[in-house]
Design an enzyme around this catalytic site. Structure first.
Site, PDB file in Angstrom:
ATOM      1  N   HIS A  17       0.841  -1.206   0.000  1.00  0.00           N
ATOM      2  CA  HIS A  17       0.000   0.000   0.000  1.00  0.00           C
ATOM      3  C   HIS A  17       0.878   1.259   0.000  1.00  0.00           C
ATOM      4  CE1 HIS A  17      -3.047  -2.652   2.335  1.00  0.00           C
ATOM      5  NE2 HIS A  17      -3.536  -2.498   1.112  1.00  0.00           N
ATOM      6  N   ARG A  90      -2.063  -6.225  -8.256  1.00  0.00           N
ATOM      7  CA  ARG A  90      -0.922  -7.098  -7.949  1.00  0.00           C
ATOM      8  C   ARG A  90      -0.734  -8.159  -9.023  1.00  0.00           C
ATOM      9  NH1 ARG A  90      -3.200  -8.504  -2.175  1.00  0.00           N
ATOM     10  NH2 ARG A  90      -4.947  -8.620  -3.600  1.00  0.00           N
ATOM     11  N   SER A 128      -2.949  -7.884   3.119  1.00  0.00           N
ATOM     12  CA  SER A 128      -3.151  -7.697   4.568  1.00  0.00           C
ATOM     13  C   SER A 128      -3.571  -9.012   5.210  1.00  0.00           C
ATOM     14  CB  SER A 128      -4.232  -6.637   4.816  1.00  0.00           C
ATOM     15  OG  SER A 128      -3.848  -5.403   4.284  1.00  0.00           O
TER      16      SER A 128
END
Ligand code: PNS
Length: 166
Positions: A17, A90, A128
């Site tokens: 991030h 990604r 995450s």
């Protein structure tokens, strides 16, 4: 003036991030990191904690601010007087969901464009969710998180695991 919103759950914010935030800050006049108050998930960190964590680690970037939001992203973007939404991609697996979200947002708000930044290869595997799993098994976090975030994740996991054993 180009104002971009970078929205997400940031539970917790990762180095992936941060890479997107830093690169967006270099391209845009102003960047607003929008932290979603997500009622459908049980987050590891409260909304206030996630905002504070981000504020602390983006402080060195003069044109970045952090705000929380609830409800539709397009409404938040309008409230911010922004014109661009930024999302990181990604891998190809992200693409379908991101495209669907961008197209839906564009139908609701044709004045807002979504742009995608391909994630730095070093972070292309990172999420995450994975980081939280590593934390719960006491693995190393430094390769994935800012040191202050890593410390807070470790502390939160200890609190949760401490409670579970009582
Ligand atoms: O970090 P995440 O969880 O992948 O971020 C997802 C986010 C916050 C960008 C997305 O869930 C969102 O925009 N939520 C707000 C509600 C909304 O506008 N939904 C319609 C979009 S299609």
């Amino acid at each position: 003036m180009t104002v971009a919103v970078y929205p997400g759950s940031f539970d917790p914010v990762t180095l992936g991030h941060m890479d997107i935030i830093e690169r967006t800050a270099h391209m845009m006049d102003h960047v607003i990191v929008g932290v979603l108050k997500n009622n459908s998930k049980t987050p590891l960190f409260s909304l206030e904690e996630r905002v504070k964590m981000l504020e602390d680690i983006v402080a060195y970037l003069g044109n970045v601010e952090v705000r929380s939001f609830d409800g539709l992203l397009v409404d938040f973007v309008h409230q911010c007087n922004a014109n661009v939404v930024v999302r990181g991609l990604r891998a190809i697996t992200d693409f379908e969901y991101e495209l669907q979200m961008a197209q839906t947002n564009r139908v609701m708000a044709p004045d807002i464009d979504t742009i995608f930044l391909t994630t730095n290869l070093s972070y292309s595997y990172l999420s995450s969710t994975t980081v939280k799993e590593i934390a719960f098994f006491h693995g190393p976090l430094e390769a994935f998180l800012h040191p202050s975030v890593a410390e807070q994740v470790r502390k939160r996991v200890e609190e949760i695991q401490g409670k579970d054993t009582h």
